[in-house]
Motif scaffolding. Structure first.
Motif, PDB file in Angstrom:
ATOM      1  N   LYS A 107       0.821  -1.206   0.000  1.00  0.00           N
ATOM      2  CA  LYS A 107       0.000   0.000   0.000  1.00  0.00           C
ATOM      3  C   LYS A 107       0.864   1.269   0.000  1.00  0.00           C
ATOM      4  CE  LYS A 107      -4.352  -1.383   2.207  1.00  0.00           C
ATOM      5  NZ  LYS A 107      -5.240  -0.536   1.391  1.00  0.00           N
ATOM      6  N   ILE A 108       1.853   1.308   0.895  1.00  0.00           N
ATOM      7  CA  ILE A 108       2.667   2.520   1.030  1.00  0.00           C
ATOM      8  C   ILE A 108       3.573   2.701  -0.173  1.00  0.00           C
ATOM      9  CG2 ILE A 108       4.473   3.630   2.405  1.00  0.00           C
ATOM     10  CD1 ILE A 108       3.231   2.443   4.891  1.00  0.00           C
ATOM     11  N   GLN A 109       4.172   1.621  -0.652  1.00  0.00           N
ATOM     12  CA  GLN A 109       5.077   1.751  -1.794  1.00  0.00           C
ATOM     13  C   GLN A 109       4.326   2.217  -3.040  1.00  0.00           C
ATOM     14  OE1 GLN A 109       7.739  -1.572  -2.268  1.00  0.00           O
ATOM     15  NE2 GLN A 109       9.236  -0.178  -3.143  1.00  0.00           N
ATOM     16  N   ASP A 140      15.744   5.427   6.893  1.00  0.00           N
ATOM     17  CA  ASP A 140      16.308   4.136   6.480  1.00  0.00           C
ATOM     18  C   ASP A 140      15.818   3.018   7.403  1.00  0.00           C
ATOM     19  OD1 ASP A 140      17.648   5.331   4.435  1.00  0.00           O
ATOM     20  OD2 ASP A 140      19.618   5.322   5.397  1.00  0.00           O
ATOM     21  N   HIS A 141      15.798   3.299   8.676  1.00  0.00           N
ATOM     22  CA  HIS A 141      15.376   2.303   9.668  1.00  0.00           C
ATOM     23  C   HIS A 141      13.884   1.999   9.526  1.00  0.00           C
ATOM     24  CE1 HIS A 141      15.333  -0.056  13.259  1.00  0.00           C
ATOM     25  NE2 HIS A 141      14.620   0.810  13.965  1.00  0.00           N
ATOM     26  N   ASP A 142      13.075   3.055   9.362  1.00  0.00           N
ATOM     27  CA  ASP A 142      11.626   2.851   9.223  1.00  0.00           C
ATOM     28  C   ASP A 142      11.295   2.062   7.959  1.00  0.00           C
ATOM     29  OD1 ASP A 142      11.138   4.186  11.559  1.00  0.00           O
ATOM     30  OD2 ASP A 142      10.522   6.053  10.630  1.00  0.00           O
ATOM     31  N   LEU A 191       9.679  -1.871   7.396  1.00  0.00           N
ATOM     32  CA  LEU A 191       8.484  -2.135   6.590  1.00  0.00           C
ATOM     33  C   LEU A 191       8.814  -2.865   5.288  1.00  0.00           C
ATOM     34  CD1 LEU A 191       6.740   1.321   7.061  1.00  0.00           C
ATOM     35  CD2 LEU A 191       5.836  -0.887   7.841  1.00  0.00           C
ATOM     36  N   GLN A 192      10.131  -3.092   5.053  1.00  0.00           N
ATOM     37  CA  GLN A 192      10.619  -3.768   3.850  1.00  0.00           C
ATOM     38  C   GLN A 192      10.276  -2.978   2.580  1.00  0.00           C
ATOM     39  OE1 GLN A 192       9.323  -7.939   3.972  1.00  0.00           O
ATOM     40  NE2 GLN A 192       9.386  -7.886   6.199  1.00  0.00           N
ATOM     41  N   ILE A 193      10.266  -1.649   2.717  1.00  0.00           N
ATOM     42  CA  ILE A 193       9.953  -0.768   1.585  1.00  0.00           C
ATOM     43  C   ILE A 193      11.240  -0.288   0.936  1.00  0.00           C
ATOM     44  CG2 ILE A 193       9.001   1.496   0.953  1.00  0.00           C
ATOM     45  CD1 ILE A 193       6.898   1.101   3.138  1.00  0.00           C
ATOM     46  N   GLU A 194      11.280  -0.335  -0.383  1.00  0.00           N
ATOM     47  CA  GLU A 194      12.392   0.242  -1.143  1.00  0.00           C
ATOM     48  C   GLU A 194      11.900   1.520  -1.812  1.00  0.00           C
ATOM     49  OE1 GLU A 194      14.054  -2.502  -3.895  1.00  0.00           O
ATOM     50  OE2 GLU A 194      14.537  -4.017  -2.364  1.00  0.00           O
ATOM     51  N   TYR A 195      12.711   2.585  -1.702  1.00  0.00           N
ATOM     52  CA  TYR A 195      12.322   3.852  -2.315  1.00  0.00           C
ATOM     53  C   TYR A 195      13.581   4.597  -2.709  1.00  0.00           C
ATOM     54  CZ  TYR A 195       9.080   7.701  -3.254  1.00  0.00           C
ATOM     55  OH  TYR A 195       8.316   8.661  -3.872  1.00  0.00           O
ATOM     56  N   ARG A 196      13.452   5.446  -3.727  1.00  0.00           N
ATOM     57  CA  ARG A 196      14.619   6.149  -4.257  1.00  0.00           C
ATOM     58  C   ARG A 196      15.184   7.126  -3.232  1.00  0.00           C
ATOM     59  NH1 ARG A 196      15.762   5.336  -9.789  1.00  0.00           N
ATOM     60  NH2 ARG A 196      17.534   6.642  -9.251  1.00  0.00           N
ATOM     61  N   PRO A 197      16.507   7.065  -2.953  1.00  0.00           N
ATOM     62  CA  PRO A 197      17.117   7.978  -1.975  1.00  0.00           C
ATOM     63  C   PRO A 197      16.915   9.461  -2.326  1.00  0.00           C
ATOM     64  CG  PRO A 197      18.628   6.207  -2.557  1.00  0.00           C
ATOM     65  CD  PRO A 197      17.466   6.101  -3.496  1.00  0.00           C
TER      66      PRO A 197
END
Length: 343
Positions: free
Chosen positions: A190-192, A221-223, A227-233
């Motif tokens: 949902k979040i990704q 980074d920790h949050d 949640l096992q979410i990958e997102y662009r830095p």
């Protein structure tokens, strides 16, 4: 005798070549926090705070700042009265206890949806403990808000492994809250999807016309890992890693300290709520974004048009420049959040 003085930080060097080397590595720019009295550039607001009101401040600046300076944003005003009017707006109030108590039992709120244009949202999590000694951080509650501090997502999260320490004294989380909670993999999806906003991950860039959302938080980074979410830095705005908000030792300040020092109120007293953390990080972000800095076509040292910020200049050319001319061509080595105003 010292004759070569940096036009930004005012360090003095006895040889021009030493000043040139200093400018090559300092990355001074108009995006650095600077003293409104003497104009000195500092690498962080903590360094500027020490310059103005620290244990060994510059005496002349301290005397003026005591009457005309705001202790939150560190700006200097024309008169004590102008300072008082400003500081009433600059010092923000915290969330009242009744509001926090209401959100503590809010349950699920899911207003995640695709939207036009780029938006900024803040995320915060609360962790419980897993593993044999309860030291493994597991996300058990997540909250996302928009720029107006409205909740757009809130949920308890069921960790993928058993919880061995609910850390109730700070999280307020009980076993029954997680029994029928949303699984981590569902929250992840949902979040990704919400953050990417219809854009493929590989296509996301912080550019005008982009759809993906800017994500604000503290220790992101920790949050995201929990949640096992990958997102662009490039799309993250982390108040724990933003150079102007870090300690003079380049270590992170706590969100509790940043909120008290730069917003003027206290958080994280007793049971902590992720909504309160979201609001604090969003307010810090908005304060940093609203800084009025000089507009430059290529504001980063890494922009190819800057000739790698001194590297390609001949030494003899640089040594013929004045300190002011060298400062003019110098660029920042970090992305200033004021640039988000132009996206």
């Amino acid at each position: 005798m010292y004759r070569n003085k940096c036009a930004a930080c005012y360090r003095q060097f006895n040889r021009m070549e030493h000043l040139v080397e200093h400018m090559r590595t300092s990355f001074h720019s108009g995006h650095e926090p600077s003293c409104g009295i003497c104009g000195k550039h500092c690498r962080s607001f903590e360094s500027l705070r020490e310059h103005l009101i620290g244990p060994l401040p510059k005496q002349e600046c301290r005397d003026v700042f005591a009457y005309q300076g705001c202790r939150f944003c560190l700006k200097v005003f024309d008169s004590p009265n102008a300072r008082r009017v400003h500081q009433e707006r600059c010092q923000l109030s915290g969330l009242d206890a009744g509001l926090i108590a209401r959100f503590a039992n809010l349950g699920l709120r899911d207003n995640l949806s695709m939207g036009r244009g780029q938006q900024v949202v803040a995320l915060a999590c609360k962790m419980v403990g897993g593993g044999s000694d309860g030291s493994l951080d597991l996300c058990a509650r997540v909250c996302i808000i928009d720029e107006q501090e409205n909740i757009i997502f809130h949920s308890y999260v069921k960790p993928p492994i058993p919880v061995t320490n609910y850390r109730y004294e700070t999280t307020g989380i009980r076993p029954e809250y997680l029994r029928d909670a949303m699984p981590t993999r569902v929250v992840l999806r949902k979040i990704q999807d919400f953050l990417c906003n219809g854009e493929p991950m590989w296509k996301i860039r912080p550019r005008a016309g982009g759809k993906a959302r800017i994500l604000v938080g503290h220790g992101l980074d920790h949050d995201l890992e929990s949640l096992q979410i990958e997102y662009r830095p490039e799309m993250l705005r982390d108040t724990a890693k933003y150079p102007p908000l870090m300690k003079t030792s380049k270590l992170s300040n706590s969100l509790k300290y940043l909120t008290q020092a730069y917003l003027g109120y206290d958080i994280q007293t007793g049971i902590q709520d992720p909504y309160e953390d979201c609001v604090a990080t969003m307010r810090l972000y908005m304060r940093m974004r609203s800084q009025a800095h000089r507009i430059e076509d290529y504001p980063l040292a890494s922009d190819p048009q800057n000739r790698n910020n001194f590297v390609s200049w001949r030494q003899s050319d640089l040594e013929r420049m004045t300190p002011e001319q060298m400062l003019e061509i110098s660029r920042s080595d970090y992305y200033c959040w004021c640039l988000d105003s132009y996206i």
